[in-house]
Write a protein that holds these residues in place. Structure first.
Motif, short mmCIF file in Angstrom:
data_model
loop_
_atom_site.label_atom_id
_atom_site.label_comp_id
_atom_site.label_asym_id
_atom_site.label_seq_id
_atom_site.Cartn_x
_atom_site.Cartn_y
_atom_site.Cartn_z
N GLY A 139 0.64 -1.29 0.01
CA GLY A 139 -0.11 0.06 -0.04
C GLY A 139 0.68 1.29 0.13
N ASN A 140 2.03 1.28 0.34
CA ASN A 140 3.10 2.48 0.25
C ASN A 140 4.11 2.38 -0.93
N HIS A 141 3.76 1.47 -1.76
CA HIS A 141 4.74 1.33 -2.92
C HIS A 141 4.86 2.47 -3.89
N ILE A 142 5.53 3.16 -4.20
CA ILE A 142 5.53 4.40 -5.08
C ILE A 142 5.63 3.65 -6.53
N SER A 143 4.60 4.23 -7.36
CA SER A 143 4.56 3.47 -8.75
C SER A 143 4.48 4.55 -9.82
N VAL A 144 4.95 4.35 -10.98
CA VAL A 144 4.50 5.32 -12.27
C VAL A 144 3.20 5.49 -12.25
N GLY A 145 3.04 6.66 -12.33
CA GLY A 145 1.45 7.23 -12.67
C GLY A 145 0.98 7.88 -11.41
N ASP A 146 1.43 7.41 -10.12
CA ASP A 146 1.11 8.20 -8.84
C ASP A 146 1.32 9.60 -9.06
N PHE A 147 0.56 10.25 -8.11
CA PHE A 147 0.51 11.95 -8.12
C PHE A 147 1.20 12.33 -6.67
N ILE A 148 2.11 13.13 -6.84
CA ILE A 148 2.76 13.75 -5.47
C ILE A 148 2.04 15.11 -5.34
N VAL A 149 1.22 15.10 -4.26
CA VAL A 149 0.41 16.21 -3.99
C VAL A 149 0.93 17.35 -3.00
N ASP A 150 1.87 16.68 -2.23
CA ASP A 150 2.45 17.48 -1.02
C ASP A 150 3.92 17.26 -0.80
N VAL A 151 4.74 18.24 -0.98
CA VAL A 151 6.34 18.18 -0.60
C VAL A 151 6.65 19.17 0.64
N ASN A 152 6.63 18.42 1.97
CA ASN A 152 7.16 19.27 3.00
C ASN A 152 6.11 20.36 3.51
N GLY A 153 4.77 19.96 3.10
CA GLY A 153 3.75 21.00 3.67
C GLY A 153 3.44 21.69 2.26
N ILE A 154 4.17 21.71 1.22
CA ILE A 154 3.70 22.54 0.22
C ILE A 154 2.88 21.87 -0.72
N THR A 155 1.55 22.65 -0.90
CA THR A 155 0.46 22.08 -1.79
C THR A 155 -0.01 23.11 -2.86
N GLY A 156 -0.40 22.53 -4.05
CA GLY A 156 -1.15 23.35 -4.82
C GLY A 156 -0.11 24.15 -5.71
N ASP A 157 1.11 24.09 -5.58
CA ASP A 157 2.05 24.91 -6.34
C ASP A 157 3.08 24.07 -6.85
N ALA A 158 3.22 23.42 -8.04
CA ALA A 158 4.22 22.57 -8.56
C ALA A 158 5.47 23.00 -8.35
N GLY A 159 5.71 24.37 -8.96
CA GLY A 159 6.97 24.99 -8.86
C GLY A 159 7.68 25.01 -7.51
N ALA A 160 6.79 25.30 -6.64
CA ALA A 160 7.43 25.35 -5.31
C ALA A 160 7.71 24.07 -4.69
N MET A 161 7.04 23.07 -5.20
CA MET A 161 7.33 21.47 -4.69
C MET A 161 8.35 21.14 -5.30
N MET A 162 8.68 21.51 -6.60
CA MET A 162 9.97 21.15 -7.43
C MET A 162 11.23 21.54 -6.70
N SER A 163 10.91 22.93 -6.04
CA SER A 163 12.07 23.77 -5.48
C SER A 163 12.42 22.70 -4.33
N ALA A 164 11.62 22.43 -3.35
CA ALA A 164 11.60 21.69 -2.19
C ALA A 164 12.21 20.17 -2.41
N LEU A 165 11.95 19.74 -3.47
CA LEU A 165 12.61 18.46 -4.00
C LEU A 165 13.94 18.57 -4.33
N LYS A 166 14.36 19.62 -5.01
CA LYS A 166 15.58 19.93 -5.40
C LYS A 166 16.60 20.35 -4.09
#
Length: 264
Positions: A139-166
């Motif tokens: 149930g916790n396996h990351i798969s191709v096609g899944d969506f990341i909707v939150d990165v460290n509390g950042i939601t709704g802003d893909a650019g900011a999420m990308m910055s956090a990932l980097k």
């Protein structure tokens, strides 16, 4: 586009190699449709798709050789204790904790963030994501096609999420599996505007303006209506790049489409 015409926005591809940290500038797209050389793209209301001139290309490589120095604003309280902050049990998806070390820095995934609000995983190539999957429950396996909707509390802003990932070493991701449903439509004008990169694996629906899809929507249940931010991932059995999907749309009359979106 033959009998299955649809307008589409073609953005310039920009896929970073494993050692790159930043994307190249993208080309501001135009809309192409039969008999129309160029027209300004108007995002759907009230939900607005990203300004292409500001967001950069929709594809980003995330296998980083050297992450940037973390900033406090990107670290979540509680991560120091080795956990992700909790979510409501009714919220779909699952939490994934990833932490870069000197020995393991690459995330090992590629994502599509064309819709400006969330990230869709289009490739997994080892790295921290691969290590997570080796020990994760089903149930916790990351798969191709899944969506990341939150990165460290950042939601709704893909650019900011990308910055956090980097830029962040300690990551907490909210991953939502995709749901997929089938749509059958007859030939004629499709009535859809798409956004895609040449190396995308789906066509992002930007707008539905009547046509065959509008006719389908008029009788389909709400949860299976095609709407903005949905993605077409298969056309008459054809999967692969966005260009191959567009070719299948142009060359076909009756269409069997697979539509994907985050699980509700």
């Amino acid at each position: 586009m033959g009998s299955s015409a649809a307008a589409y926005v073609n953005t310039a591809a920009c896929c970073c190699d494993s050692d790159e940290l930043e994307a190249e500038p993208m080309v501001v797209p135009s809309v192409f449709a039969p008999g129309v050389e160029s027209a300004p793209y108007e995002a759907p209301e009230p939900e607005t798709l990203p300004d292409a001139s500001k967001t950069g290309s929709g594809l980003q490589g995330l296998a980083l050789a050297q992450p940037l120095e973390p900033t406090p604003s990107m670290e979540w309280p509680g991560f120091e204790k080795g956990r992700c902050p909790s979510y409501s049990s009714s919220s779909p998806g699952f939490l994934v904790r990833l932490e870069r070390t000197p020995e393991a820095k690459a995330l090992g995934m590629r994502v599509d963030f064309n819709d400006g609000r969330k990230l869709q995983i289009v490739r997994i190539s080892g790295g921290l994501v691969g290590l997570h999957n080796e020990s994760a429950s089903t149930g916790n396996h990351i798969s191709v096609g899944d969506f990341i909707v939150d990165v460290n509390g950042i939601t709704g802003d893909a650019g900011a999420m990308m910055s956090a990932l980097k830029q962040t070493s300690a990551l907490c991701l909210k991953v939502v599996p995709a749901m997929t449903f089938s749509v059958l439509v007859e030939g004629g004008q499709l009535g859809v505007t798409f956004i895609h990169d040449p190396e995308s694996t789906s066509l992002l629906v930007a707008r539905v303006d009547g046509g065959a899809i509008g006719k389908y929507n008029s009788t389909a249940p709400d949860e299976k209506q095609v709407r903005a931010f949905d993605r077409i991932c298969c056309v008459n059995g054809v999967v692969g790049t966005a260009d191959s999907l567009l070719t299948a749309l142009r060359d076909s009359g009756r269409l069997a489409l697979q539509i994907t979106r985050p699980r509700a």
